[in-house]
Every structure is written in structure tokens, then in C-alpha cells.
Write a protein that holds these residues in place. Structure first.
Motif, mmCIF file in Angstrom:
data_model
loop_
_atom_site.group_PDB
_atom_site.id
_atom_site.type_symbol
_atom_site.label_atom_id
_atom_site.label_comp_id
_atom_site.label_asym_id
_atom_site.label_seq_id
_atom_site.Cartn_x
_atom_site.Cartn_y
_atom_site.Cartn_z
ATOM 1 N N ILE A 55 0.842 -1.215 0.000
ATOM 2 C CA ILE A 55 0.000 0.000 0.000
ATOM 3 C C ILE A 55 0.872 1.258 0.000
ATOM 4 O O ILE A 55 0.602 2.235 -0.707
ATOM 5 C CB ILE A 55 -0.943 -0.016 1.217
ATOM 6 C CG1 ILE A 55 -2.001 -1.124 1.052
ATOM 7 C CG2 ILE A 55 -1.640 1.340 1.382
ATOM 8 C CD1 ILE A 55 -2.860 -1.350 2.283
ATOM 9 N N LEU A 56 1.960 1.196 0.809
ATOM 10 C CA LEU A 56 2.861 2.347 0.871
ATOM 11 C C LEU A 56 3.527 2.611 -0.473
ATOM 12 O O LEU A 56 3.634 3.754 -0.936
ATOM 13 C CB LEU A 56 3.913 2.108 1.958
ATOM 14 C CG LEU A 56 4.933 3.236 2.165
ATOM 15 C CD1 LEU A 56 4.220 4.524 2.599
ATOM 16 C CD2 LEU A 56 5.971 2.840 3.192
ATOM 17 N N ILE A 57 3.969 1.541 -1.129
ATOM 18 C CA ILE A 57 4.619 1.675 -2.447
ATOM 19 C C ILE A 57 3.649 2.246 -3.467
ATOM 20 O O ILE A 57 3.987 3.157 -4.261
ATOM 21 C CB ILE A 57 5.183 0.320 -2.900
ATOM 22 C CG1 ILE A 57 6.361 -0.091 -2.001
ATOM 23 C CG2 ILE A 57 5.629 0.389 -4.355
ATOM 24 C CD1 ILE A 57 6.864 -1.483 -2.241
ATOM 25 N N ILE A 58 2.396 1.720 -3.452
ATOM 26 C CA ILE A 58 1.380 2.218 -4.398
ATOM 27 C C ILE A 58 1.105 3.711 -4.153
ATOM 28 O O ILE A 58 0.989 4.509 -5.086
ATOM 29 C CB ILE A 58 0.082 1.388 -4.272
ATOM 30 C CG1 ILE A 58 0.323 -0.041 -4.766
ATOM 31 C CG2 ILE A 58 -1.048 2.032 -5.059
ATOM 32 C CD1 ILE A 58 -0.832 -0.988 -4.499
ATOM 33 N N GLY A 59 1.035 4.062 -2.872
ATOM 34 C CA GLY A 59 0.799 5.478 -2.533
ATOM 35 C C GLY A 59 1.925 6.373 -3.022
ATOM 36 O O GLY A 59 1.698 7.472 -3.564
ATOM 37 N N LEU A 60 3.173 5.861 -2.832
ATOM 38 C CA LEU A 60 4.322 6.643 -3.300
ATOM 39 C C LEU A 60 4.321 6.797 -4.821
ATOM 40 O O LEU A 60 4.647 7.861 -5.366
ATOM 41 C CB LEU A 60 5.625 5.984 -2.830
ATOM 42 C CG LEU A 60 5.917 6.072 -1.326
ATOM 43 C CD1 LEU A 60 7.157 5.239 -0.981
ATOM 44 C CD2 LEU A 60 6.130 7.531 -0.918
#
Length: 242
Positions: free
Chosen positions: A28-33
Motif C-alpha cells: 500500500i505504501l509503495i502504491i501510494g508513493l
């Protein structure tokens, strides 16, 4: 230890719940970034590729102004040229009859210029010099010589006595030519009318010339022109100031 607990303990780490939760959070963090980076990159590209309206508006404005100014100058120059041509043509037409008449008359001149007994006579005009020659003050208060005369116009066109007198009669003192000056007081009327008045063909006029003198004692000499050769006659008129 129960069988269920033993089974959980034997599970591989990637099947364990904490690992799965951590993995989901990382994804989720990677997608958000990625979404944030893409959004920022899109805004930068928009600002970079957006044209500068200020430059686009200023440049055509300057070019248009130069073209208009150039056209105005060209138009003004054409108008001025046309006006000059009309003026030159009018002057040519005005001078042509007089020039033609002078050429024709010059070929038929019988009396190119004589001076006898205070009378200067030609085929074009006659000046009868008066004995009334005197020293007066001009408009500046300087000494001047007043010479009265009677002028007769023998041409077929209107003439100004002063213009004829100025080209046909010369006055010298101490071998220096005297120049005309302006009159004042009682003599201003006759001098001004000689300078500005028109005399019709075959008409006479009582006029006067006024010249500035440097010496009130030295003699003044009048010279008269030969209208055919433009030379000065041998006969002169001395004028004593005292």
C-alpha cells in the motif's frame, strides 16, 4: 501444546499473519508513493510545456507596430511628394508666361538702358530721379539716404517698384554697396508702398528708396543697369550728402 498450536508453530514465515499484514502495508505504501510521484511529475510537465502567453502577446504587438509605422511614413512621404510636385508645377506655370515674355521682349529691345538728366529709361520702365534727396533716420535711428523717384511701368504685367529698383539701380559709398533699410515717421508710407505696392502696365507711381549710409559726409553714387547685357551703364549719378 495442543495440536493446533503445534501446527501454527510449524507454518512457514510467509504464511504467518504478521508477515502478510506487513507485506500488505508495504505494498500500500509503495502504491501510494507511486501515485504521489506520478501526480507530481504530471504537474511539473504541465508547467514546463505550458506556453508563455506574455511572450506570445508582446512579440506580435511590436512587429505589428513597426509595420504600421512604416506604412504611415511611406504614406506621408507619398503625400508630401505629391504636394511638392503640385507646388513645383504651379510655380513653373506662373513663371512660364513671364519668362516667355521676357525672352520675346529681350530679342526686340530697342532701348536697353540710358541715363540722362536724372532720368533712367529702358523699354521696360522709366525712373525719374527727384532732386529731393536727403539724409534721414531709419527705424533704428541710424543715418539713411532717402531718394524719391517717379516710376513708370512699360511692361504688360503688374510690377513692384522696389523689386525693379532693387535689380536695376545700385548705390555705392566708398566703393561699398549700400543696403536697403526700413523707414520710420513721415517717410514710412512712401517707402512701404514702394516695397509692397503693385503698378499696373503703362501706369506711374511716386515712390522712394531708402538705404543705410555709414558716413554722412562721403558722396554716394547711383548706378543703372543695361537690361539686355545685365552690365552697369557707364553713366552714373553722384549724390552729395551736404
Amino acid at each position: 501444546m495442543t495440536r493446533e498450536s503445534f501446527r501454527r508453530k510449524r507454518k512457514p514465515f510467509y504464511k504467518r499473519k504478521p508477515f502478510i499484514i506487513s507485506l500488505i502495508l508495504i505494498i500500500i505504501l509503495i502504491i501510494g508513493l507511486l501515485i504521489f510521484w506520478k501526480s507530481t511529475s504530471s504537474k511539473d510537465n504541465t508547467h514546463t510545456t505550458q506556453p508563455s502567453h506574455k511572450i506570445e502577446k508582446v512579440k506580435p504587438k511590436k512587429e505589428t507596430k513597426k509595420k504600421v509605422t512604416k506604412k504611415k511614413h511611406v504614406k506621408k512621404a507619398k503625400k508630401q511628394k505629391a504636394a511638392d510636385e503640385i507646388t513645383a508645377k504651379q510655380q513653373e506655370n506662373d513663371n512660364k508666361p513671364k519668362n516667355d515674355q521676357q525672352k520675346k521682349t529681350t530679342n526686340q529691345i530697342k532701348n536697353a538702358g540710358t541715363y540722362t538728366d536724372l532720368t533712367y529709361d529702358t523699354d521696360w520702365y522709366t525712373f525719374e530721379i527727384s532732386n529731393d534727396v536727403k539724409l534721414v533716420k531709419d527705424s533704428n535711428g541710424d543715418a539713411a539716404l532717402l531718394v524719391k523717384y517717379n516710376y513708370t511701368n512699360k511692361t504688360q504685367s503688374n510690377e513692384i517698384p522696389q523689386r525693379v529698383q532693387n535689380t536695376a539701380i545700385m548705390l555705392k559709398q566708398d566703393n561699398q554697396q549700400l543696403t536697403a533699410t526700413t523707414a520710420s515717421g513721415e517717410y514710412s508710407t512712401i517707402v512701404n508702398s514702394s516695397n509692397n505696392g503693385l503698378v499696373q502696365p503703362n501706369k506711374s507711381f511716386d515712390g522712394a528708396l531708402l538705404v543705410k549710409v555709414k558716413d554722412t559726409d562721403s558722396e554716394v553714387t547711383m548706378y543703372f543697369k543695361n537690361i539686355q547685357t545685365n552690365d552697369w551703364l557707364d553713366t552714373t549719378q553722384p549724390l552729395k550728402l551736404k
